[in-house]
Design a protein around this motif. Structure first.
Motif, PDB file in Angstrom:
ATOM      1  N   ARG A 139     -15.261 -23.510 -24.902  1.00  0.00           N
ATOM      2  CA  ARG A 139     -16.015 -23.176 -23.711  1.00  0.00           C
ATOM      3  C   ARG A 139     -16.800 -21.865 -23.809  1.00  0.00           C
ATOM      4  NH1 ARG A 139     -14.472 -24.885 -18.175  1.00  0.00           N
ATOM      5  NH2 ARG A 139     -16.458 -25.855 -18.529  1.00  0.00           N
ATOM      6  N   MET A 196      -0.573 -21.837 -20.330  1.00  0.00           N
ATOM      7  CA  MET A 196      -0.892 -22.306 -21.690  1.00  0.00           C
ATOM      8  C   MET A 196      -2.345 -22.058 -22.084  1.00  0.00           C
ATOM      9  SD  MET A 196       1.152 -25.937 -21.916  1.00  0.00           S
ATOM     10  CE  MET A 196       0.693 -26.343 -23.590  1.00  0.00           C
ATOM     11  N   PHE A 197      -3.218 -21.842 -21.080  1.00  0.00           N
ATOM     12  CA  PHE A 197      -4.663 -21.669 -21.348  1.00  0.00           C
ATOM     13  C   PHE A 197      -5.162 -20.532 -20.475  1.00  0.00           C
ATOM     14  CE2 PHE A 197      -3.377 -26.127 -21.540  1.00  0.00           C
ATOM     15  CZ  PHE A 197      -3.625 -26.393 -22.884  1.00  0.00           C
ATOM     16  N   ALA A 198      -4.775 -19.320 -20.818  1.00  0.00           N
ATOM     17  CA  ALA A 198      -4.868 -18.226 -19.845  1.00  0.00           C
ATOM     18  C   ALA A 198      -6.283 -17.758 -19.545  1.00  0.00           C
ATOM     19  CB  ALA A 198      -4.031 -17.047 -20.331  1.00  0.00           C
ATOM     20  N   GLN A 202      -7.371 -15.798 -15.108  1.00  0.00           N
ATOM     21  CA  GLN A 202      -7.856 -16.288 -13.811  1.00  0.00           C
ATOM     22  C   GLN A 202      -6.740 -16.814 -12.919  1.00  0.00           C
ATOM     23  OE1 GLN A 202      -9.248 -16.984 -16.780  1.00  0.00           O
ATOM     24  NE2 GLN A 202     -11.285 -17.838 -16.582  1.00  0.00           N
ATOM     25  N   GLU A 220      -3.597 -17.300 -24.922  1.00  0.00           N
ATOM     26  CA  GLU A 220      -5.042 -17.552 -25.061  1.00  0.00           C
ATOM     27  C   GLU A 220      -5.379 -17.589 -26.535  1.00  0.00           C
ATOM     28  OE1 GLU A 220      -7.813 -18.392 -23.201  1.00  0.00           O
ATOM     29  OE2 GLU A 220      -8.793 -18.257 -25.158  1.00  0.00           O
ATOM     30  N   GLY A 247      -3.084 -17.073 -29.552  1.00  0.00           N
ATOM     31  CA  GLY A 247      -2.787 -18.215 -30.408  1.00  0.00           C
ATOM     32  C   GLY A 247      -2.953 -19.535 -29.685  1.00  0.00           C
ATOM     33  N   ASP A 248      -2.678 -20.609 -30.421  1.00  0.00           N
ATOM     34  CA  ASP A 248      -2.729 -21.952 -29.854  1.00  0.00           C
ATOM     35  C   ASP A 248      -1.401 -22.182 -29.135  1.00  0.00           C
ATOM     36  OD1 ASP A 248      -2.413 -24.746 -29.491  1.00  0.00           O
ATOM     37  OD2 ASP A 248      -3.885 -25.106 -31.064  1.00  0.00           O
ATOM     38  N   SER A 249      -1.478 -22.541 -27.866  1.00  0.00           N
ATOM     39  CA  SER A 249      -0.221 -22.622 -27.107  1.00  0.00           C
ATOM     40  C   SER A 249       0.727 -23.669 -27.693  1.00  0.00           C
ATOM     41  CB  SER A 249      -0.492 -22.872 -25.626  1.00  0.00           C
ATOM     42  OG  SER A 249      -1.407 -23.895 -25.486  1.00  0.00           O
ATOM     43  N   ARG A 250       0.175 -24.649 -28.424  1.00  0.00           N
ATOM     44  CA  ARG A 250       1.081 -25.637 -29.021  1.00  0.00           C
ATOM     45  C   ARG A 250       1.919 -25.008 -30.135  1.00  0.00           C
ATOM     46  NH1 ARG A 250      -3.575 -29.957 -29.820  1.00  0.00           N
ATOM     47  NH2 ARG A 250      -4.537 -27.978 -30.304  1.00  0.00           N
ATOM     48  N   PHE A 272      -1.609 -31.804 -24.783  1.00  0.00           N
ATOM     49  CA  PHE A 272      -0.753 -30.615 -24.664  1.00  0.00           C
ATOM     50  C   PHE A 272       0.516 -30.893 -23.846  1.00  0.00           C
ATOM     51  CE2 PHE A 272      -5.162 -29.304 -25.164  1.00  0.00           C
ATOM     52  CZ  PHE A 272      -5.068 -28.436 -26.235  1.00  0.00           C
TER      53      PHE A 272
HETATM   54  C1  LIG Z   1     -11.391 -23.433 -19.149  1.00  0.00           C
HETATM   55  S1  LIG Z   1     -10.630 -21.891 -19.542  1.00  0.00           S
HETATM   56  C2  LIG Z   1      -9.605 -21.836 -18.130  1.00  0.00           C
HETATM   57  C3  LIG Z   1      -9.024 -20.535 -17.752  1.00  0.00           C
HETATM   58  C4  LIG Z   1      -8.062 -20.622 -16.583  1.00  0.00           C
HETATM   59  N1  LIG Z   1      -6.844 -21.286 -16.998  1.00  0.00           N
HETATM   60  C5  LIG Z   1      -8.683 -21.340 -15.383  1.00  0.00           C
HETATM   61  O1  LIG Z   1      -8.297 -22.479 -15.114  1.00  0.00           O
HETATM   62  O2  LIG Z   1      -9.544 -20.768 -14.688  1.00  0.00           O
HETATM   63  C6  LIG Z   1      -9.568 -22.484 -20.798  1.00  0.00           C
HETATM   64  C7  LIG Z   1      -9.117 -21.421 -21.755  1.00  0.00           C
HETATM   65  O3  LIG Z   1      -8.154 -22.027 -22.638  1.00  0.00           O
HETATM   66  C8  LIG Z   1      -8.372 -21.523 -23.946  1.00  0.00           C
HETATM   67  N2  LIG Z   1      -7.778 -22.511 -24.885  1.00  0.00           N
HETATM   68  C9  LIG Z   1      -8.286 -23.712 -25.282  1.00  0.00           C
HETATM   69  N3  LIG Z   1      -7.421 -24.343 -26.100  1.00  0.00           N
HETATM   70  C10 LIG Z   1      -6.327 -23.546 -26.201  1.00  0.00           C
HETATM   71  C11 LIG Z   1      -5.081 -23.655 -26.878  1.00  0.00           C
HETATM   72  N4  LIG Z   1      -4.801 -24.739 -27.643  1.00  0.00           N
HETATM   73  N5  LIG Z   1      -4.171 -22.661 -26.754  1.00  0.00           N
HETATM   74  C12 LIG Z   1      -4.458 -21.571 -25.997  1.00  0.00           C
HETATM   75  N6  LIG Z   1      -5.618 -21.400 -25.342  1.00  0.00           N
HETATM   76  C13 LIG Z   1      -6.547 -22.372 -25.429  1.00  0.00           C
HETATM   77  C14 LIG Z   1      -9.876 -21.371 -24.035  1.00  0.00           C
HETATM   78  O4  LIG Z   1     -10.216 -20.432 -25.035  1.00  0.00           O
HETATM   79  C15 LIG Z   1     -10.230 -20.894 -22.629  1.00  0.00           C
HETATM   80  O5  LIG Z   1     -10.228 -19.499 -22.536  1.00  0.00           O
END
Ligand SMILES: C[S@@+](CC[C@H](N)C(=O)[O-])C[C@H]1O[C@@H](n2cnc3c(N)ncnc32)[C@H](O)[C@@H]1O
Length: 341
Positions: A139, A196-198, A202, A220, A247-250, A272
């Motif tokens: 993104r 998991m996707f910080a 937000q 993140e 890192g990758d949350s997985r 995920f």
């Molecule tokens: C769409 S943003 C959403 C941020 C927030 N969670 C929200 O809903 O407003 C998603 C975030 O997840 C991160 N991301 C994507 N895949 C990921 C993964 N496998 N592990 C950790 N972070 C990840 C992206 O880099 C991005 O910053």
């Protein structure tokens, strides 16, 4: 509803500064003096103020200038680019002091004139950015500064939280504001929460700040976004409760530890799901599962999600679901609160 905080005149400056810091002042209306009292227009009720106050619905608001509306913008833009102003669609987003608009391809050749106009039009805009689209996966927003300051790193205040970010480099959607507010109101007291996707925090920062969890682990994957996340944890003074992990949350999320998991990433989130379930302590808790759906399939998708979770060996039910925003024609960003166990 047009709300205002009423304070004694001697307290007005202190109250104004406090409300300004919390991002609650409604700048489209003027602060009004009425005898020994002062009415300060606010966007929403403050949870507290350092001085005595009452909250009222303002009967006779005075506007700083005619209210800022997209219709007014288009009307005045006609004076600059004529009938083509009608091509502008979709409103604007103000993130901190960066004004973001979506420009249709046809208006790109006139983007500088449009940008300069917007800079004059919106009293809070320091930069104007035209956004094209947001690429999938990580993104990265595809955005261009069309007027004003080229440095678009800004401070965005919302719900008593502050976010430092560059909206040209990381995703931050005005359409998710209600969901960010909802996170602040979750019954998460003493819980351990995994995000998991910080992103820049937000969802997890309002939760950590207002919902009294015991611990929040925010993961993140993208280093640049992670940098903002870490900064935001300290700007909001949440170091004692919140930890950022790159890192990758997985790969980096622990197992069997969280009471609640935020899955704020709607591209194929089912990939995920096994990891989110494994992270739940004793296989029980709540998952906030974001996904893209067709509006009419909202409940059907909820049923399918429960089945998918059952296939993974867990019992679940949908406690709440809501549409967050429109994402594309007939595609809606939705969230399901899934109770597992
Ligand atoms: C769409 S943003 C959403 C941020 C927030 N969670 C929200 O809903 O407003 C998603 C975030 O997840 C991160 N991301 C994507 N895949 C990921 C993964 N496998 N592990 C950790 N972070 C990840 C992206 O880099 C991005 O910053």
């Amino acid at each position: 509803m047009r709300l205002a905080v009423v304070v004694a005149r001697e307290h007005a400056e202190r109250a104004r500064r406090h409300l300004l810091r919390s991002g609650l002042i409604d700048r489209e209306r003027r602060i009004v003096s009425r005898g020994r009292e002062v009415e300060i227009p606010v966007l929403e009720a403050p949870s507290s103020l350092p001085v005595p106050f009452t909250l009222v619905e303002q009967e006779a608001p005075r506007f700083a200038s005619p209210p800022l509306s997209f219709e007014r913008l288009k009307r005045e833009l006609r004076g600059v680019i004529g009938e083509r102003a009608e091509m502008l669609r979709g409103g604007w987003e103000l993130i901190g002091d960066v004004l973001i608009i979506s420009l249709p391809e046809e208006l790109y050749p006139q983007r500088r004139e449009i940008g300069e106009f917007l800079l004059r039009f919106h009293p809070r805009a320091r930069s104007v950015v035209a956004r094209r689209s947001i690429r999938e996966e990580l993104r990265y927003p595809e955005a261009e500064v069309i007027a004003g300051d080229r440095d678009t790193t800004t401070l965005h205040r919302e719900h008593g939280c502050v976010f430092r970010l560059d909206p040209c480099r990381v995703m931050f959607s005005a359409g998710n504001m209600e969901e960010r507010r909802r996170m602040a109101q979750l019954p998460a007291r003493d819980e351990v929460v995994l995000d998991m996707f910080a992103g820049v925090g937000q969802l997890s920062i309002p939760l950590a700040k207002h919902a009294s969890p015991r611990k929040v682990l925010a993961i993140e994957k993208r280093p640049e976004t992670y940098g903002f996340l870490k900064e935001n944890i300290s700007l909001n003074r949440l170091e004692h409760v919140m930890e950022a992990r790159l890192g990758d949350s997985r790969e980096v999320a622990p197992r069997d530890f969280a009471n609640r998991v935020l899955m704020g990433y709607f591209f194929s989130p089912q990939r995920f799901l096994p990891k989110a379930l494994e992270a739940l302590k004793g296989g029980e808790g709540v998952i906030h599962y974001h996904t893209l759906v067709a509006k009419e399939a909202l409940d059907k998708e909820g049923g399918a999600l429960v089945e998918r979770i059952a296939e993974l060996g867990y019992k679940a039910r949908i406690a709440h679901r809501r549409i967050i925003k429109s994402y594309a024609p007939k595609r809606w960003h939705a969230v399901y609160d899934v109770v597992v166990g």
